[in-house]
Design a protein around this motif. Structure first.
Motif, PDB file in Angstrom:
ATOM      1  N   PHE A 124       0.817  -1.089  -0.060  1.00  0.00           N
ATOM      2  CA  PHE A 124      -0.187  -0.002  -0.096  1.00  0.00           C
ATOM      3  C   PHE A 124       0.905   1.274   0.082  1.00  0.00           C
ATOM      4  N   SER A 125       0.134   2.446  -0.391  1.00  0.00           N
ATOM      5  CA  SER A 125       0.985   3.553  -0.550  1.00  0.00           C
ATOM      6  C   SER A 125       0.084   4.552   0.620  1.00  0.00           C
ATOM      7  N   ILE A 126       1.140   5.915   0.850  1.00  0.00           N
ATOM      8  CA  ILE A 126       0.346   6.624   1.579  1.00  0.00           C
ATOM      9  C   ILE A 126       0.783   8.097   0.928  1.00  0.00           C
ATOM     10  N   MET A 127      -0.351   8.977   0.557  1.00  0.00           N
ATOM     11  CA  MET A 127       0.033  10.049  -0.125  1.00  0.00           C
ATOM     12  C   MET A 127       0.735  11.383   0.600  1.00  0.00           C
ATOM     13  N   VAL A 128       1.644  11.858   0.030  1.00  0.00           N
ATOM     14  CA  VAL A 128       1.880  13.352   0.554  1.00  0.00           C
ATOM     15  C   VAL A 128       1.963  14.550  -0.381  1.00  0.00           C
ATOM     16  N   GLY A 129       0.892  15.058  -0.291  1.00  0.00           N
ATOM     17  CA  GLY A 129       0.209  15.913  -1.485  1.00  0.00           C
ATOM     18  C   GLY A 129      -0.385  15.077  -2.289  1.00  0.00           C
ATOM     19  N   ASP A 130      -1.251  16.053  -2.934  1.00  0.00           N
ATOM     20  CA  ASP A 130      -2.351  15.394  -3.886  1.00  0.00           C
ATOM     21  C   ASP A 130      -1.483  14.679  -4.969  1.00  0.00           C
ATOM     22  N   ASN A 131      -2.158  13.540  -5.551  1.00  0.00           N
ATOM     23  CA  ASN A 131      -1.431  12.715  -6.847  1.00  0.00           C
ATOM     24  C   ASN A 131      -2.525  12.233  -7.579  1.00  0.00           C
ATOM     25  N   PRO A 132      -3.274  13.332  -8.300  1.00  0.00           N
ATOM     26  CA  PRO A 132      -4.317  12.898  -9.219  1.00  0.00           C
ATOM     27  C   PRO A 132      -3.830  12.130  -9.992  1.00  0.00           C
ATOM     28  N   GLY A 133      -2.717  11.761 -10.534  1.00  0.00           N
ATOM     29  CA  GLY A 133      -2.399  10.893 -11.399  1.00  0.00           C
ATOM     30  C   GLY A 133      -2.464   9.543 -11.157  1.00  0.00           C
ATOM     31  N   LEU A 134      -2.783   9.311 -10.059  1.00  0.00           N
ATOM     32  CA  LEU A 134      -3.157   7.863  -9.506  1.00  0.00           C
ATOM     33  C   LEU A 134      -4.633   7.530  -9.573  1.00  0.00           C
ATOM     34  N   ASP A 135      -5.568   8.627  -9.854  1.00  0.00           N
ATOM     35  CA  ASP A 135      -6.991   8.528 -10.027  1.00  0.00           C
ATOM     36  C   ASP A 135      -7.138   7.587 -11.173  1.00  0.00           C
ATOM     37  N   ALA A 136      -8.378   7.232 -11.490  1.00  0.00           N
ATOM     38  CA  ALA A 136      -8.717   6.476 -12.880  1.00  0.00           C
ATOM     39  C   ALA A 136      -9.256   7.676 -13.711  1.00  0.00           C
ATOM     40  N   ARG A 137      -8.824   7.445 -14.776  1.00  0.00           N
ATOM     41  CA  ARG A 137      -9.024   8.812 -15.957  1.00  0.00           C
ATOM     42  C   ARG A 137      -9.025   7.908 -17.295  1.00  0.00           C
ATOM     43  N   GLY A 138     -10.117   7.668 -17.967  1.00  0.00           N
ATOM     44  CA  GLY A 138     -10.384   7.078 -19.282  1.00  0.00           C
ATOM     45  C   GLY A 138      -9.861   5.858 -19.098  1.00  0.00           C
TER      46      GLY A 138
END
Length: 209
Positions: A124-138
């Motif tokens: 698992f990972s924990i975000m430091v700052g927003d990481n929108p590139g890891l969200d589903a897209r297309g």
């Protein structure tokens, strides 16, 4: 006065919100407390809790720090069972952010997976700052966010800043040189539900005196 005391209590000490399960990660760098969102990501939370309740995360590590080149104070850290097949449960089908509505915002906890999005297990990972590139897209299904840190973000940031090197491909230069031990992971809410499966990583170990 009692109401004031409750309001002043740290979020990690308050009762969990409906649909949430809190878990404490006791590490060699300090404690991290996460609130898992079982309402929106039930399968991912159930998978993580199986690893917690079985003790499969005990003695594992935070082994990766992925810092942004433009801002090394942001990125994410990754931990869990690594490639230890003795601790693995069945692969977990992805619950994408497009379905759950959860996002990879700062403090979010997310399941790691390999090239196959339906292959997550005990990392698992924990975000430091927003990481929108890891969200589903297309066509990109992304990763499964399933909760957030409610205590110990200072510990997460310290781990992110640790010296790193080695690794290859997307992890090149990101392996923590002295990994942080996850001493144990424990539920703070509800009753543990161990899978009852054999624990091969413990075979041959002598009991502590």
């Amino acid at each position: 006065m009692a109401l004031l005391a409750i309001a002043a209590a740290p979020a990690s000490q308050r009762q969990a919100a409906p649909g949430q399960v809190r878990v404490r990660l006791v590490t060699s760098a300090g404690n991290i407390i996460v609130a898992l969102d079982a309402r929106h990501a039930p399968k991912t939370v159930a998978n993580f809790l199986a690893y917690v309740d079985d003790g499969r995360l005990e003695g594992t590590t935070f082994y990766r720090t992925a810092r942004r080149k433009a801002d090394p104070t942001q990125g994410f850290i990754q931990g869990g069972i690594g490639t230890d097949a003795r601790r693995m449960l069945e692969p977990l089908p992805l619950e994408p952010t497009s379905r759950t509505g959860l996002r990879h915002l700062s403090g979010s906890i997310s399941m790691a997976h390999g090239p196959n999005p339906d292959s997550a297990n005990g990392n698992f990972s924990i975000m430091v700052g927003d990481n929108p590139g890891l969200d589903a897209r297309g066509a990109n299904r992304g990763f499964a966010a399933f909760g957030r840190v409610i205590g110990g973000m200072d510990v997460v940031r310290r781990i992110l800043a640790l010296p790193s090197g080695g690794g290859r491909d997307v992890m090149k230069g990101q392996m923590i040189l002295k990994p942080v031990t996850i001493v144990r992971a424990e539920r703070l809410d509800g009753v543990a539900k161990p899978t009852g499966r054999v624990k091969p990583w413990l075979l041959g170990l002598k009991p502590a005196n």
